[in-house]
Design an enzyme around this catalytic site. Sequence first.
Site, PDB file in Angstrom:
ATOM      1  N   HIS A  96       0.839  -1.197   0.000  1.00  0.00           N
ATOM      2  CA  HIS A  96       0.000   0.000   0.000  1.00  0.00           C
ATOM      3  C   HIS A  96       0.875   1.248   0.000  1.00  0.00           C
ATOM      4  O   HIS A  96       2.020   1.215   0.461  1.00  0.00           O
ATOM      5  CB  HIS A  96      -0.910   0.018   1.232  1.00  0.00           C
ATOM      6  CG  HIS A  96      -1.980  -1.011   1.203  1.00  0.00           C
ATOM      7  ND1 HIS A  96      -3.059  -0.971   2.062  1.00  0.00           N
ATOM      8  CD2 HIS A  96      -2.164  -2.118   0.420  1.00  0.00           C
ATOM      9  CE1 HIS A  96      -3.854  -2.003   1.813  1.00  0.00           C
ATOM     10  NE2 HIS A  96      -3.329  -2.714   0.831  1.00  0.00           N
TER      11      HIS A  96
ATOM     12  N   GLU B  49       0.863   3.832   1.864  1.00  0.00           N
ATOM     13  CA  GLU B  49       1.335   4.214   3.194  1.00  0.00           C
ATOM     14  C   GLU B  49       2.540   3.380   3.624  1.00  0.00           C
ATOM     15  O   GLU B  49       3.498   3.910   4.196  1.00  0.00           O
ATOM     16  CB  GLU B  49       0.212   4.034   4.242  1.00  0.00           C
ATOM     17  CG  GLU B  49      -1.023   4.850   3.964  1.00  0.00           C
ATOM     18  CD  GLU B  49      -2.102   4.089   3.202  1.00  0.00           C
ATOM     19  OE1 GLU B  49      -3.281   4.355   3.474  1.00  0.00           O
ATOM     20  OE2 GLU B  49      -1.763   3.255   2.338  1.00  0.00           O
TER      21      GLU B  49
ATOM     22  N   CYS C 249      -6.212   1.780   5.818  1.00  0.00           N
ATOM     23  CA  CYS C 249      -6.862   0.542   6.236  1.00  0.00           C
ATOM     24  C   CYS C 249      -6.299   0.104   7.597  1.00  0.00           C
ATOM     25  O   CYS C 249      -5.414   0.763   8.158  1.00  0.00           O
ATOM     26  CB  CYS C 249      -6.621  -0.545   5.192  1.00  0.00           C
ATOM     27  SG  CYS C 249      -4.885  -1.103   5.119  1.00  0.00           S
TER      28      CYS C 249
ATOM     29  N   CYS D  54      -2.434  -0.463   7.525  1.00  0.00           N
ATOM     30  CA  CYS D  54      -1.672   0.781   7.447  1.00  0.00           C
ATOM     31  C   CYS D  54      -1.833   1.614   8.713  1.00  0.00           C
ATOM     32  O   CYS D  54      -0.865   2.197   9.205  1.00  0.00           O
ATOM     33  CB  CYS D  54      -2.092   1.568   6.214  1.00  0.00           C
ATOM     34  SG  CYS D  54      -1.643   0.726   4.672  1.00  0.00           S
TER      35      CYS D  54
END
Length: 148
Positions: free
Chosen positions: A46, A48, A76, A79
């Site tokens: 991801h 992040e 999410c 993260c």
Amino acid sequence: MNQAFHEAQKAADAGDIPVGAVIVHENRIVARGHNQVELLNDPTAHAEMIALSAAFEYFNEKYLSECCMYVTLEPCAMCAGALVWSKIGHVIFGAQDAQAGACGSLFNIASNDHLNHRVKLVQGVMEQECEALLHAFFSDRRDKKSKK
């Protein structure tokens, strides 16, 4: 947030869900990331997570308490957990994520009183632009699937 949005566009151009993140320290971008889940075949890639890894390398430090992350979509659970563990100071995000958001929408891991660190959150910065990019990406994907 403009720079995070630019990162999200890179993800979309590469066929990944358009999420971008930048980490700022003392008004200077020190790390960038965009989703690379499809590119790397890695569900943890991801925006992040990629930006956090780049910041850890930049500072040669595991804690980012003096930093702020700008990200186009609400983080999410994975993260948000990483943001708490990194002890990042602030997270500013654009669009909310009603399906997987862990910074207030579905859960609030980032500000959970039971954890050893709470991240200061600001939501809704460039929200319309971030939502529009996500909607366009998924609309295009649906159109391509229906043509097959």
